[in-house]
Design an enzyme around this catalytic site. Sequence first.
Site, mmCIF file in Angstrom:
data_model
loop_
_atom_site.group_PDB
_atom_site.id
_atom_site.type_symbol
_atom_site.label_atom_id
_atom_site.label_comp_id
_atom_site.label_asym_id
_atom_site.label_seq_id
_atom_site.Cartn_x
_atom_site.Cartn_y
_atom_site.Cartn_z
ATOM 1 N N ARG A 1 0.854 -1.196 0.000
ATOM 2 C CA ARG A 1 0.000 0.000 0.000
ATOM 3 C C ARG A 1 0.891 1.248 0.000
ATOM 4 N NH1 ARG A 1 -2.410 0.027 6.262
ATOM 5 N NH2 ARG A 1 -0.384 0.076 7.282
ATOM 6 N N ASN B 1 -4.960 7.952 4.343
ATOM 7 C CA ASN B 1 -4.682 7.235 5.587
ATOM 8 C C ASN B 1 -3.207 7.392 5.935
ATOM 9 O OD1 ASN B 1 -5.784 5.290 7.639
ATOM 10 N ND2 ASN B 1 -3.988 4.146 6.970
ATOM 11 N N GLU B 2 -2.949 7.856 7.130
ATOM 12 C CA GLU B 2 -1.570 7.965 7.638
ATOM 13 C C GLU B 2 -0.590 8.356 6.535
ATOM 14 O OE1 GLU B 2 -0.406 4.461 9.807
ATOM 15 O OE2 GLU B 2 -1.559 5.077 11.560
ATOM 16 N N GLU C 1 -7.150 5.431 15.735
ATOM 17 C CA GLU C 1 -6.729 4.026 15.776
ATOM 18 C C GLU C 1 -5.944 3.768 17.052
ATOM 19 O OE1 GLU C 1 -4.350 2.595 12.557
ATOM 20 O OE2 GLU C 1 -5.556 3.598 11.044
ATOM 21 N N TRP D 1 3.142 -5.904 13.852
ATOM 22 C CA TRP D 1 4.225 -5.395 13.020
ATOM 23 C C TRP D 1 5.535 -5.161 13.779
ATOM 24 C CZ3 TRP D 1 4.576 -0.823 15.535
ATOM 25 C CH2 TRP D 1 3.396 -0.178 15.932
ATOM 26 N N GLU E 1 -2.394 -8.481 7.829
ATOM 27 C CA GLU E 1 -2.759 -8.047 9.177
ATOM 28 C C GLU E 1 -3.683 -9.036 9.889
ATOM 29 O OE1 GLU E 1 -1.996 -3.315 9.070
ATOM 30 O OE2 GLU E 1 -3.955 -3.962 8.333
ATOM 31 N N LYS E 2 -3.636 -10.298 9.459
ATOM 32 C CA LYS E 2 -4.574 -11.255 10.064
ATOM 33 C C LYS E 2 -4.211 -11.609 11.503
ATOM 34 C CE LYS E 2 -2.455 -15.006 7.362
ATOM 35 N NZ LYS E 2 -1.592 -14.094 6.600
ATOM 36 N N HIS F 1 -3.191 -9.177 13.604
ATOM 37 C CA HIS F 1 -3.310 -7.904 14.340
ATOM 38 C C HIS F 1 -4.580 -7.947 15.185
ATOM 39 C CE1 HIS F 1 -3.725 -3.589 15.057
ATOM 40 N NE2 HIS F 1 -2.526 -3.406 14.538
HETATM 41 C C1 GAL Z 1 -1.930 1.835 10.971
HETATM 42 C C2 GAL Z 1 -2.761 1.860 9.696
HETATM 43 C C3 GAL Z 1 -3.837 0.783 9.701
HETATM 44 C C4 GAL Z 1 -3.291 -0.523 10.171
HETATM 45 C C5 GAL Z 1 -2.671 -0.326 11.532
HETATM 46 C C6 GAL Z 1 -2.114 -1.573 12.133
HETATM 47 O O1 GAL Z 1 -0.682 2.386 10.762
HETATM 48 O O2 GAL Z 1 -3.359 3.107 9.525
HETATM 49 O O3 GAL Z 1 -4.378 0.688 8.395
HETATM 50 O O4 GAL Z 1 -2.356 -0.977 9.245
HETATM 51 O O5 GAL Z 1 -1.607 0.581 11.412
HETATM 52 O O6 GAL Z 1 -1.506 -1.305 13.379
#
Ligand code: GAL
Length: 677
Positions: free
Chosen positions: A111, A149-150, A304, A312, A352-353, A355
């Site tokens: 992304r 986004n970010e 968030e 991550w 991200e499964k 997360h």
């Molecule tokens: C943020 C992002 C999200 C998701 C999240 C996971 O940086 O905006 O889309 O990836 O991290 O922690």
Amino acid sequence: MPDLPSSHILFGGDYNPEQWPETVWKEDMLLMREAGVNLVSIGIFSWAKLQSAPGVFHFEWMDRLMDLLAENGIWADLATATASPPAWLTCRHPEMLPTLQNGTRLSIGSRQHYNPSSRAYREACAELVRALALRYKDHPALAMWHINNEYACHVPADYGDETAAAFREWLRDRHGSLEKLNESWGTAFWSQHYHEWEEVLPPRATPTFANPGQCLDFQRFCSDALLECCLIEARILREITPSKPITTNFMEWFKPLDYRKWAQCLDFTCLDIYPQPTGPVQTPVKSFDMTRSWSDGKPWVIMEQVTTHVNWRQRNPTKPPGLMRLWSYQAIAHGADGICYFQWRQARAGAEKFHGSMVGHGEPSSQRCYQETKALGNELKGLGRIAGTTFHAEAAIFFDQENWWALEQGSKPNNDLTYVRGVENFHNALHALSIGTDFVFEDSDLSKYKLLFVPCLYMAKPGVAEKIGAFVEAGGTAVITYFSGIVDGNDHIHLGGYPAPFRSLLGLSVEEWAVPQDDLPFKVSVTRQPGLAASYNASFWAEVIRSEGAETMATFSEGYYAGLPAVTRHAFGKGCAWYLGTEFEQAFYDDLLKVLARDTGLTPPLAVPAGVEVTRRTGAGKEFLFLLNQRNEAQSIDLNGLSGTEILTGRQIACSLELAPWGVAIIETAVGSESIE
Ligand code: GAL
């Protein structure tokens, strides 16, 4: 400017239903209602699903989703979906993929694979955003817009040819002429003079230090280039839906973007925050204070956070039960009006499964993440009257993003210097004493503060020293630390003896810096000042300071500068200015703050035991006192005559109050209640 929906604490999260069959959407609605969710961010990564070619849109699934949200009384924070360009677009325009400093071009398949200066990217974003806004402008679910986004989280800068051309345009605007650019960048050094605009480039990989002026301008340009992307979208949204608030999600202590400048272009600020939950538990409060301060104290939103764990880091420990609740309330205690998460339903595929999420892979009724989510969401339903009230602060920390860039650019006396550490020293001390603290910037009004901390302000731009001087002259107390006032906004030395712009305010000059080779502590002896210990450990930095009227409060005990001032105080107008010529252990900042708080009459809203934080929000004739137990053990609070309603339990309280481990209490009283003062 449109505001957030009032009378509610917003509660919800990123929702990616396009990853699930629509039968699951129905279950989602039931669970969301059960958990008190009133807002979801949708469409953040949906571009490929919303559009398959120029002018070819597929809104039907989004229509059904928006309708479903409206039927269930859930607001949409509708994303503009521009964060992850679809493959069809990058195949048509491979030039929009980002180029790294070493010339590598990034590929599709994750992304944020776009160059912010790419014309093709910007035009495609504008087309999509206009179509989205026209489609949903009157939809009852639409509450606000979430742009992109970010920004910059993965790709803070592009170094390709399209960027080089855009950088030159930006430089023309900033400097006016090539002659002025040469002067500003100091290109007489190392034969760097430019004779033609076409010779000017982004700071690509170079044999050794690139030109500092070029690097600094490039950081400014990169932040502005992304801000322009955001504004291209914002202008379209404001034209079509002028009453809907607009935001984009910021990150904590994120160096590439000048968020103070960005915040002026948005309707409210929001924060994505993922502190490491174990080890010495980090407190997120300084990020909360910063997020509120970017928009001068307006209510803000956690856009968030995670219920349990991220995926991550190398290892991803989970938040123990109760910590997510505490941090959520701590955000509200520091001015937030919304608590949201990444993400609603844990993904079953993709990167991200693993997360954490609000609803996990198993059965919700047996998931801690869902149970904690539900409990908090239902508590927050009853707290709408806190929304819109204002956090109370009387101390401030000066912060300048461009100083951050310039200070840490390298080729300095000590290249381990970090701006954030200087900020933390003071913020930790202020937080430990529950003294409400804002961050302030070069354009902030300082008049409401009693105490101002100015850590490592290496770059003193025009007017900044005068502003701090005027604050002190009017009766304020300022504390300025080492290596401040060294260069101007072009990163050129302020001649006339360090720290030239602050010399008269501080009543001293700095003859030279004496940077130690190692991190071993050295002693600084306090010469006068009741309330401070006899000596403290310092490290990292020392200065040879000559007083020009300042009182010496502490001296270096070692080195060829032993006996010379390490800490000074100087009366200036109705106030006074302190100077710290070294980096101290935390105990010094804690003790100094107690002295300064006493001298300036700053007290916390209520005396509380160590480990408990107390903050205050006021508005509409009400005061809310937040008590937050940051320890995993129960604590007892003497309310010192304070009485009122504890609004989480509805109980009338008086005399004392027990806080559970990581527990929270919110006491509501009428404004002016004597016991709160
Ligand atoms: C943020 C992002 C999200 C998701 C999240 C996971 O940086 O905006 O889309 O990836 O991290 O922690």
